[in-house]
Write an enzyme that holds these catalytic residues in place. Sequence first.
Site, PDB file in Angstrom:
ATOM      1  N   HIS A 106       0.834  -1.313   0.124  1.00 57.42           N
ATOM      2  CA  HIS A 106      -0.064  -0.044  -0.060  1.00 57.42           C
ATOM      3  C   HIS A 106       0.874   1.168   0.110  1.00 57.42           C
ATOM      4  O   HIS A 106       1.483   1.737   0.843  1.00 57.42           O
ATOM      5  CB  HIS A 106      -1.024   0.006   1.262  1.00 57.42           C
ATOM      6  CG  HIS A 106      -1.679  -1.094   1.210  1.00 57.42           C
ATOM      7  ND1 HIS A 106      -1.279  -2.410   1.728  1.00 57.42           N
ATOM      8  CD2 HIS A 106      -3.252  -1.298   1.180  1.00 57.42           C
ATOM      9  CE1 HIS A 106      -2.253  -3.340   1.703  1.00 57.42           C
ATOM     10  NE2 HIS A 106      -3.500  -2.702   1.244  1.00 57.42           N
ATOM     11  N   HIS A 343      -3.903   3.077  -3.635  1.00 51.64           N
ATOM     12  CA  HIS A 343      -4.273   2.786  -2.182  1.00 51.64           C
ATOM     13  C   HIS A 343      -3.499   1.344  -1.800  1.00 51.64           C
ATOM     14  O   HIS A 343      -2.533   1.391  -0.760  1.00 51.64           O
ATOM     15  CB  HIS A 343      -5.664   2.256  -1.596  1.00 51.64           C
ATOM     16  CG  HIS A 343      -5.917   1.908  -0.389  1.00 51.64           C
ATOM     17  ND1 HIS A 343      -5.782   2.244   0.818  1.00 51.64           N
ATOM     18  CD2 HIS A 343      -6.249   0.259  -0.459  1.00 51.64           C
ATOM     19  CE1 HIS A 343      -5.939   1.313   1.579  1.00 51.64           C
ATOM     20  NE2 HIS A 343      -6.345   0.179   1.151  1.00 51.64           N
ATOM     21  N   GLU A 491     -17.515  -3.655  24.229  1.00 51.66           N
ATOM     22  CA  GLU A 491     -16.707  -4.710  24.613  1.00 51.66           C
ATOM     23  C   GLU A 491     -15.409  -4.761  23.389  1.00 51.66           C
ATOM     24  O   GLU A 491     -14.521  -5.134  23.980  1.00 51.66           O
ATOM     25  CB  GLU A 491     -17.286  -6.033  23.964  1.00 51.66           C
ATOM     26  CG  GLU A 491     -18.748  -6.187  25.110  1.00 51.66           C
ATOM     27  CD  GLU A 491     -19.980  -5.613  24.934  1.00 51.66           C
ATOM     28  OE1 GLU A 491     -19.679  -4.934  23.697  1.00 51.66           O
ATOM     29  OE2 GLU A 491     -20.768  -5.659  25.476  1.00 51.66           O
ATOM     30  N   HIS A 554     -28.146 -14.321  24.864  1.00 49.83           N
ATOM     31  CA  HIS A 554     -27.358 -14.550  25.908  1.00 49.83           C
ATOM     32  C   HIS A 554     -26.516 -15.666  26.272  1.00 49.83           C
ATOM     33  O   HIS A 554     -25.580 -15.587  26.978  1.00 49.83           O
ATOM     34  CB  HIS A 554     -27.974 -13.768  27.057  1.00 49.83           C
ATOM     35  CG  HIS A 554     -28.165 -12.355  27.037  1.00 49.83           C
ATOM     36  ND1 HIS A 554     -28.865 -11.810  26.222  1.00 49.83           N
ATOM     37  CD2 HIS A 554     -27.909 -11.122  27.876  1.00 49.83           C
ATOM     38  CE1 HIS A 554     -28.969 -10.570  26.152  1.00 49.83           C
ATOM     39  NE2 HIS A 554     -28.532 -10.377  27.220  1.00 49.83           N
TER      40      HIS A 554
END
Lengths: 744, 744
Positions: A106, A343, A491, A554
């Site tokens: 890149h 890129h 999280e 859950h």
Amino acid sequence: MAASSSLTVSQALVGRTIAHHGSTTHPDRLALPGFSLSSLSGRVLKSSSSQASRVAGSRKRVSSRPSVRAAAVETLDKTETSLVEKSINTIRFLAIDAVEKANSGHPGLPMGCAPMGHILYDEVMRYNPKNPYWFNRDRFVLSAGHGCMLQYALLHLAGYDSVLEEDLKSFRQWGSRSPGHPENFETPGIEVTTGPLGQGIGNAVGLALAEKHLAARYNKPDSEIVDHYTYCILGDGCQMEGISNEVCSLAGHWGLGKLIAFYDDNHISIDGDTEIAFTETVETRFEGLGWHVIWVKNGNTGYDEIRAAIKEAKAVKDKPTLIKVTTTIGFGSPNKANSYSVHGSALGAKEVDATRKNLGWPFEPFHVPEDVKKHWGRHVPEGTVLEAEWNAKFAEYEKKYKEEAAELKSLISGEFPAGWEKALPTYTPESPADATRNLSQQCLNALAKVLPGLIGGSADLASSNMTLLKMFGDFQKDTPEERNVRFGVREHGMGAICNGIALHSPGLLPYCATFFVFTDYMRAAIRISALCEAGVIYVMTHDSIGLGEDGPTHQPIEHLASFRAMPNILMLRPADGTETAGAYKVAVLNRKRPSILALSRQKLPQLPGTSIEGVAKGGYIVSDNSSGNKPDAILIGTGSELEIAAKAADELRKEGKAIRVVSFVSWELFDDQSDAYKESVLPEAVSARVSIEAGSTFGWAKIVGSKGKAIGIDRFGASAPAGTIYKEFGLTAEAVIAAVKALC
Amino acid sequence: MAASSSLTVSQALVGRTIAHHGSTTHPDRLALPGFSLSSLSGRVLKSSSSQASRVAGSRKRVSSRPSVRAAAVETLDKTETSLVEKSINTIRFLAIDAVEKANSGHPGLPMGCAPMGHILYDEVMRYNPKNPYWFNRDRFVLSAGHGCMLQYALLHLAGYDSVLEEDLKSFRQWGSRSPGHPENFETPGIEVTTGPLGQGIGNAVGLALAEKHLAARYNKPDSEIVDHYTYCILGDGCQMEGISNEVCSLAGHWGLGKLIAFYDDNHISIDGDTEIAFTETVETRFEGLGWHVIWVKNGNTGYDEIRAAIKEAKAVKDKPTLIKVTTTIGFGSPNKANSYSVHGSALGAKEVDATRKNLGWPFEPFHVPEDVKKHWGRHVPEGTVLEAEWNAKFAEYEKKYKEEAAELKSLISGEFPAGWEKALPTYTPESPADATRNLSQQCLNALAKVLPGLIGGSADLASSNMTLLKMFGDFQKDTPEERNVRFGVREHGMGAICNGIALHSPGLLPYCATFFVFTDYMRAAIRISALCEAGVIYVMTHDSIGLGEDGPTHQPIEHLASFRAMPNILMLRPADGTETAGAYKVAVLNRKRPSILALSRQKLPQLPGTSIEGVAKGGYIVSDNSSGNKPDAILIGTGSELEIAAKAADELRKEGKAIRVVSFVSWELFDDQSDAYKESVLPEAVSARVSIEAGSTFGWAKIVGSKGKAIGIDRFGASAPAGTIYKEFGLTAEAVIAAVKALC
């Protein structure tokens, strides 16, 4: 002379004076040619635009967007700028040439970010190339990891032994130290492992948290022994990822003033112009997140704008700073700049030539001009001086603050106090039944007393995960010396932050927590823990249908299997207090292998036969009434189901059968054992094997064999009281007994 | 009388006139007692604060924070308000009572959000309780899914057959229709499955995208046949999750004006006051994301503020609206309101009594007062009317726009045009070698011509994932009729949005794409696809070390295993063009089971023996020179390694061995086959089995047996050209041959 003057001007501009960092003046530094802070005062700086006219692919909307706050501009004279430009073009061409040789990589980002890269590594950052692990170094994270040639070029110029010319030439090749994305475990000088977008800025927040925390604990009014910055470059891709919003919200909340992030605003992502998917106003969002925001409108040639922005960022001490730097991806490439094509692919020989012409670069591939080499050459001696100064300072500190110095030393070295494991709680079968999440909290609190680097918390489930350290308060903006980190419901960010903490210093021992099922939210960060050898402890409670009424959203099912399949993870599922203590012992000892502890919501009895030593072996015999290593059947359980296996064994033994019960707390640790040990636990001749685990049976065939039976759950869970679900799903001693009877 | 007036006032206030929705006035509607729009004009509305003085636990900082834009307030008279309050308290107590009976659940949110819930379901939303699947219904998503008793109470009051009194009484019990979090597959009337935070707002963005897309494709100047809103309630937890920022950035970018999200700003999350982890200014962030933002300061009793906010939100047509509604969690509970303790636990008998007293609620548990019942009773007849009106409108539409009507019908019913699968491309062994990602693009483009519901895109990797539909443009704010969706680098949000699209209408067929390794970023959304039976097609390219130089951060290892362990997923890894077409056929047919297609970056030959029919069976014989179902050895490969297995077989056969080659493209589909079929492919008597797959060997023991050999990768990958890595990692025909020779 000019080169060195340029250096010192820059140092002055960004406020990087020796006094600012609190170190004493060192003779070696003064010996550098032309070094003189006093000569700069009141100096008039002139405008620099020599390169602007040659720029291809200029950005369209740069001037039409309203600025948050344009960086104040001071400029250098032309001679000085000229060498800076030459250095910047060296960086560009090292990237271009390496990608070209590999025909993979890149080039776009390094070409666009070379100015900020140069200014950071040549003018701003404090580091020692000959000791990439010097504790008080400034940290740099390339969150847009695909642009790693930027960092390799900078490490090469700065004199790191890890990136020699041969490494640049073997970019992305088998066995090289310059892999396709930055990997801390391959290349000293690289702090963290990036590439998956957004992880790096999360790591950077963790590094900055660690600095703020250690500074609060160990700095004294007369000695700022912990004092460094964390710099990060992130791109449009990082900005789009949710994880970056999570961690930046926390960075703002915590007021991480020494975190300075550069947003490479080049308006190009893989699919083309970011207009097609990313039209939010990033500056406004960051203001909402509590950051100080600066916009450098000309990141291509506005070196002084960049310098001024860094100076301003450093002056803001109570907020992290985002410097939005508008750049042109692939700057200098006449036909490919400002387009997707630059890129992620080599420019191609023709465009490389055109770029050489365009930027006036007459040199061979991989050439570093002598004056650039000489200019950068000072970083090795300077780095040695910086570290020596800090060492001297530490010696002073040690004299005055013996205890603190010893503790800080242990955090820097990663050496734990002798006998720390004796602090772990002990249990007997007579100890009361308890959930392993509660027993985990007992372990954490016991360890916090003896392990000064233990720091962590939960993603807004502290009272469910049972992760609070009772002797400490909350790590917050104004109480950074505390050790309970409140991550909020974030999280993914939590995992990336913990990776950053773990990689800041070997003695820092981050733990983090949520419900086991929500490892799905943070799996990308956990995988990076495993890959980058960050020994994070993942405290994952509510580890099965045993959580009951919250239902299938859950209740983890496939999660144990999914982590057992992941390289370099220790997946531990302890069955009681003794095994929980054993799991923590394993987790603390494994500093280069993250541990996941799957813990129960529900109460479990303390089982006879469990042991800390057994846990260390991954699988071991908990009870056995057979002889000669020839049981009629082997029952294998983990975690909360070990109890069921034990109950079934009791019944079967009453009927005269020779039954062995094996706790299989960690498959990975068992895999590490000798064949003889494995045979002593799971003798090949015994094919009557029944496993029970409240999770997917996927993978268990290897353990129970083609004739054995794996009892588990190969469907989603259900919302009901836990006992009902266990019964309805057939996770019972009766089912184990029936399975054994069918086999022998 | 008063009750009905109240209804119509509300309707007028929120702009929900019949004319506004484009339907014709219907006699049944006018027959409702007291219904008269004209009687409301110029009516003076008085202030309502009868309940305010009884409120426990008022919020502290409500008035000190600056407002984005306070909602304009108009008020109802006291009699009308009184019934509204009674209805709101009915909702509160149904939630309180159900949680109390279950002794499990989350009463806090329903108590705080009952006012907005009431206003939405009683005054604003258009739906038909007797046909929860009526196409043109407004959609509601409770992103803060733990508060599901709010929704169950509302569905119950509105007259849905799915939530009867007995269902409320069996909340969170085995086999009930009122599980612990909202589950669309259990409870008609629930649109999506929520609970894992942030997913719901993602689903809502998908639902709103689907509406905007279908409206653009099928509405005519004289008939707005598609015209409904998407409402969502999200809490502090949803706001903290990165996924919500991803999807809200996209919603702003796309200008989803008919998406109206309520942010339940109650300042309490599980760990306590959100101050400990969440101090960003949400309003500012959403302004940065391009949303219209309104703040309702009194969400507890400011009913008219809520109504006015909805009215304002509907007036803003080019932006989604966030209505920040400041509420008190557990409103009405004198001792627990505004505290963590009311979030996720039953109040307890004593506090339930105290709350009954505090809110003046003399009724037995689960009681719905007669006037409230009567008031809500109109929704069943009204819903029937709404649907009948729409059906009549559709009949008109059908007359004028036959083709469009037929197509729209197929999207609504989910019936695909006969013979659609014939559009899939075919290949022979003579077809040129190609990467399965390219072959996938051929399939997608072929399917787009025959499946009007196919819509999707990539997370900024369209040109790498090869997912562009060439005959269509980009779905954008001003071109919503197009079908290429540009998700940006937002994998997690992409998955949740696709779940919403899939659940909007049975004939919508969303696909989405990224590199296979980045399923880690979106795993929580993929799991929800599997759980909620959303047949999303996940196009996951760069599926192994075969991607080469990008290195271990980009190379999946454990991912195949991790999805094979997940319930209700179809994990497919086709080996060539024929198998890719077969995989798409499976994916399209499985509308209630999401498919993940793992596709190669590298070229692969078209193999003799592969077949579309074989793929449907998951595992099948590709070539065989044995007889009597007794090969000397069975070689099993998937995807790019099937070629290696075939090569090894060629060599072994030259040496006289009887070798069977099996393609194991989908373990789940193979599991679904009969035992006889399984035996015909993998005869039990043949233990010499060798598998080869460029991924973790975890799980393969079940297939190759304890005597067989699984060749794979049980470590992280490396950065180097793909061919080198394959060789260095021992994924070669030579290794397969050696393994076979060791076995037979």
